[in-house]
Scaffold this active site. Sequence first.
Site, PDB file in Angstrom:
ATOM      1  N   LYS A 126       0.816  -1.246  -0.147  1.00 35.09           N
ATOM      2  CA  LYS A 126       0.158  -0.079  -0.207  1.00 35.09           C
ATOM      3  C   LYS A 126       0.864   1.150   0.071  1.00 35.09           C
ATOM      4  CE  LYS A 126      -1.793   2.411   3.178  1.00 35.09           C
ATOM      5  NZ  LYS A 126      -1.559   3.582   2.920  1.00 35.09           N
ATOM      6  N   GLU A 155      10.136  -0.103  10.956  1.00 34.48           N
ATOM      7  CA  GLU A 155      10.905   1.357  10.754  1.00 34.48           C
ATOM      8  C   GLU A 155      10.433   2.633  11.118  1.00 34.48           C
ATOM      9  OE1 GLU A 155      12.797   4.411   9.926  1.00 34.48           O
ATOM     10  OE2 GLU A 155      12.659   3.716   7.680  1.00 34.48           O
ATOM     11  N   CYS A 206      13.065  10.423   9.073  1.00 34.35           N
ATOM     12  CA  CYS A 206      12.827   9.747  10.118  1.00 34.35           C
ATOM     13  C   CYS A 206      14.213   9.691  11.003  1.00 34.35           C
ATOM     14  CB  CYS A 206      12.446   8.362  10.074  1.00 34.35           C
ATOM     15  SG  CYS A 206      13.389   7.310   8.877  1.00 34.35           S
ATOM     16  N   GLU A 211       9.259  14.267  17.968  1.00 29.55           N
ATOM     17  CA  GLU A 211       9.638  14.195  16.524  1.00 29.55           C
ATOM     18  C   GLU A 211       8.692  15.214  15.793  1.00 29.55           C
ATOM     19  OE1 GLU A 211      10.676  10.998  13.020  1.00 29.55           O
ATOM     20  OE2 GLU A 211       8.658  10.745  14.169  1.00 29.55           O
TER      21      GLU A 211
END
Length: 496
Positions: free
Chosen positions: A187, A263, A297, A394
Amino acid sequence: MSLTTKIETPSITYEQPVGLYIDGKWTKGKEGKTFDSINPTNEKPICAVHEAGPEDVDVAVAAARKALSTTWAAVTPSDRGRMLTKLADLFERDLDTLAAIESLDNGKALSMSKVDVGLAQGCLRYYGGWADKLHGKVVDTDPETFNYTRHEPVGVCGQIIPWNFPILMWSWKIGPAIACGNTVVLKTAEQTPLSGLYAAKLCEEAGFPPGVINIISGFGKTAGAAISAHMDIDKVAFTGSTLVGRTILQAAAKSNLKKVTLELGGKSPNIVFNDANIDDAISWVNFGIFFNHGQCCCAGSRVYVQEGIYDKFIEQFKARTSKNVVGDPFKPDTFQGPQVSQLQFDRIMNYIQSGKESGAKVEIGGERKGKEGYFIEPTIFSGVSDDMKIVQEEIFGPVCSISKFKTEDEVIEAGNNTTYGLAAAVHTTDLNTAIRVSNKLKAGTVWVNNYNMLSYQTPFGGYKESGIGRELGKYALANYTQVKTVRIRLGGALFG
């Protein structure tokens, strides 16, 4: 609505697939829904793509399951490798088209998009080379038994990729899964579906049998959730936020206890010692946080500078950051394009506002750039404390904090003071310092005198809440195989 549409980008005109690629065919979603992909540069729709729902996931999984036990099972490892290598050749041939799609759909600078496509084709080629080199071992236990191990495919793999590196993450997921003999239902991110759909077209040309690679567009809460909880998917791989990663892990556990690799997010420390080459360090720190608009990231969003060079570093870092060209991703001098979406833009601006309200000093940036598109000025905060949201959470945007430190032990403690552990960096000319500090930082990747330099030949993944398992390199293959032990009795019966 058609299954393809003609799209004009500033650099190229091409035919864009907009359907779901399932069992070797392009199709509409079962519910008949579509959604728009938005150009983040001008906030206008690029085109509509067909939306996959749970029923479409079921159809794709069934196709993948059938191929796994029929056509794909008959393909030799060498031929799997040849197909992946052919796919890499097609990526290389269509590099300009794929790069233009990335810049249009994601907003990243065209120069950076070309690098991404180059790395994607390199990744596919790398795993094409691994396809016929996966083997077990003979284990000697006693003279009357012959033991060996086999590395077999996990089975049907559900893969959910993010919007920050769409085509690169596509290759990171497809490459090792296919090399190991699995079939895939992937996806794309709902914010950036276009390059993944175009790549599906290339899978046809590369000769993959129907059902081996299925590419769908859809939303995380529907199609993504259906993949995570599906009873006939053997493994799910996800790249994205830690929050969503937890949800996927829970769904995998509550369904068929499928294998999971994640991840996830990061809040990576970027440490500069007094003896560092300050010009080089500033160049890498700038690249470490503002590369890909900060939507990375492993971004080096927490910068720590030793007190002896702190004041000089801040002034030179501000000067270097002011040279970053923010603007139209198709212009050759652009370094930073727009953020990917209105949602992401608002989220980043809220963090910037939080930093200001918490008393941090804006050294540079801190505002929206222009009136159209999701552009944000590169932003540096100083005068921060560890309890501030901009230091702990983050942000996923072009925003960093910079802090002063005295001793090595102090900065190691500060660097590890986070729930994340994806990456870190050390800048020093002392080899002993580099090795000592790298060994003590709790992170899956530590760069020394560089930043964001990833290779498909080396593993990537996180400690702590930054994930489970590893992408890339030989290490990724373990996530897509399961080991079987076979014991053959050579002697007679042991029990009468």
